[in-house]
Enzyme design. Sequence first.
Site, short mmCIF file in Angstrom:
data_model
loop_
_atom_site.label_atom_id
_atom_site.label_comp_id
_atom_site.label_asym_id
_atom_site.label_seq_id
_atom_site.Cartn_x
_atom_site.Cartn_y
_atom_site.Cartn_z
N ASP A 41 -3.07 11.62 -2.15
CA ASP A 41 -3.17 13.08 -2.27
C ASP A 41 -3.56 13.42 -3.70
O ASP A 41 -2.87 13.05 -4.65
CB ASP A 41 -1.81 13.71 -1.93
CG ASP A 41 -1.89 15.21 -1.75
OD1 ASP A 41 -2.74 15.85 -2.42
OD2 ASP A 41 -1.10 15.77 -0.96
N LYS A 84 -3.86 21.09 -8.05
CA LYS A 84 -3.35 22.07 -9.00
C LYS A 84 -2.70 21.37 -10.20
O LYS A 84 -1.95 20.42 -10.05
CB LYS A 84 -2.33 22.99 -8.32
CG LYS A 84 -2.93 23.88 -7.24
CD LYS A 84 -1.89 24.82 -6.66
CE LYS A 84 -2.52 25.72 -5.59
NZ LYS A 84 -1.51 26.65 -5.00
N ASP A 97 5.08 4.66 3.81
CA ASP A 97 4.83 6.08 4.04
C ASP A 97 6.14 6.74 4.40
O ASP A 97 7.10 6.05 4.78
CB ASP A 97 3.79 6.31 5.15
CG ASP A 97 2.87 7.49 4.82
OD1 ASP A 97 3.38 8.62 4.76
OD2 ASP A 97 1.68 7.27 4.62
N ASP A 110 -11.77 9.49 -2.91
CA ASP A 110 -13.00 10.26 -2.74
C ASP A 110 -13.03 11.45 -3.69
O ASP A 110 -14.02 12.18 -3.73
CB ASP A 110 -13.11 10.77 -1.30
CG ASP A 110 -12.00 11.76 -0.97
OD1 ASP A 110 -10.81 11.39 -1.14
OD2 ASP A 110 -12.30 12.89 -0.57
N GLU A 135 0.87 -1.18 0.00
CA GLU A 135 0.00 0.00 0.00
C GLU A 135 0.90 1.23 0.00
O GLU A 135 1.74 1.39 0.90
CB GLU A 135 -0.92 0.03 1.22
CG GLU A 135 -1.85 1.24 1.20
CD GLU A 135 -2.70 1.37 2.46
OE1 GLU A 135 -3.66 2.17 2.44
OE2 GLU A 135 -2.40 0.71 3.47
N THR A 150 -10.29 2.03 4.88
CA THR A 150 -9.27 2.90 5.47
C THR A 150 -9.96 3.85 6.44
O THR A 150 -11.19 3.94 6.50
CB THR A 150 -8.55 3.73 4.39
OG1 THR A 150 -9.44 4.75 3.91
CG2 THR A 150 -8.10 2.86 3.22
N GLU A 151 -9.15 4.61 7.19
CA GLU A 151 -9.71 5.61 8.09
C GLU A 151 -10.53 6.63 7.33
O GLU A 151 -11.64 7.00 7.72
CB GLU A 151 -8.60 6.33 8.88
CG GLU A 151 -7.92 5.48 9.94
CD GLU A 151 -6.69 4.75 9.41
OE1 GLU A 151 -5.97 4.14 10.22
OE2 GLU A 151 -6.46 4.80 8.18
N TYR A 152 -9.97 7.13 6.23
CA TYR A 152 -10.67 8.11 5.40
C TYR A 152 -11.99 7.54 4.87
O TYR A 152 -13.02 8.21 4.87
CB TYR A 152 -9.81 8.54 4.21
CG TYR A 152 -8.78 9.59 4.53
CD1 TYR A 152 -9.16 10.86 4.94
CD2 TYR A 152 -7.42 9.33 4.39
CE1 TYR A 152 -8.22 11.84 5.22
CE2 TYR A 152 -6.47 10.28 4.67
CZ TYR A 152 -6.87 11.55 5.08
OH TYR A 152 -5.93 12.51 5.36
N GLU A 153 -11.94 6.32 4.42
CA GLU A 153 -13.12 5.70 3.83
C GLU A 153 -14.26 5.62 4.83
O GLU A 153 -15.43 5.89 4.49
CB GLU A 153 -12.75 4.31 3.33
CG GLU A 153 -13.79 3.65 2.47
CD GLU A 153 -13.25 2.40 1.79
OE1 GLU A 153 -13.98 1.83 0.97
OE2 GLU A 153 -12.09 2.03 2.06
#
Length: 260
Positions: free
Chosen positions: A125, A129, A69, A161, A44, A199-202
């Site tokens: 991320d 831009k 990471d 997302d 990942e 995931t946490e975000y999900e």
Amino acid sequence: MRLRGRKGIRESIEAQPELVVLDAAPHKGKWREFFGNDNPIYIELGMGKGRFISHMSARNPEINFIGVDMYDELIRRASEKARAVWEEKGEESPPNLALLRANIEHIENMFEPGELERIHLNFSDPWPKGKHARRRLTHPRFLAKYAQLLNERGEIHFKTDSQSLFEFSLNSFAEVEMQLRNISLHLHKDGPREDLVFTEYEMKFMGKGQPIYRLEAVIGETALEQYRTSKREAASREAAAAEAAEAAEAAGQADGEETE
């Protein structure tokens, strides 16, 4: 991006060599030696706090996982999450998981060609831009690197997302001529997909009802052949079902004519 964490972060992760890898170079081409087996390796890229990679490793003990990471604090948090998840299974340390502190920009220095079987990109991320497009992890320059590192069963699984990043990614995958499957514009529209690890975000976005975009890219030759075979078999089943329906309809009409 700056992360503020508790004191002694570096010391904490340095004290976990069985789980945390701070230098990928010595392991390039030798990751199976790190794990002590020849199981497939899934990674990942941008694992965040480690919920996804921790639960994936616990759910799939026959697969080796590497979470990548570049921030010490995220590595520390992920190590705590991983140990907590595996403690529930009676293991003090995850036997099939490594947490790698590294900059994804140099992924070709971390793995040998064909060393990986699957790459997960979760909520990367979006770099909104235009001038930063090359930093997106689904930019064609990254996809070309991934393709080199994946083996004959290689796949990329991507979730986000961000609608704009998803649209950009669709174009990127098309540009490098990768075969896509299981494309979803609202992954959890009909309820949480319990067959997948969140995931946490999900979890946060699901709670708000926001759409999650997902796709799978099939890259390795064996994976592609399996995909083509499944497509042919599905087409054959559909054709057989259609023929059976037509035959049944014709039989019904014939019976009706005889009755008259």
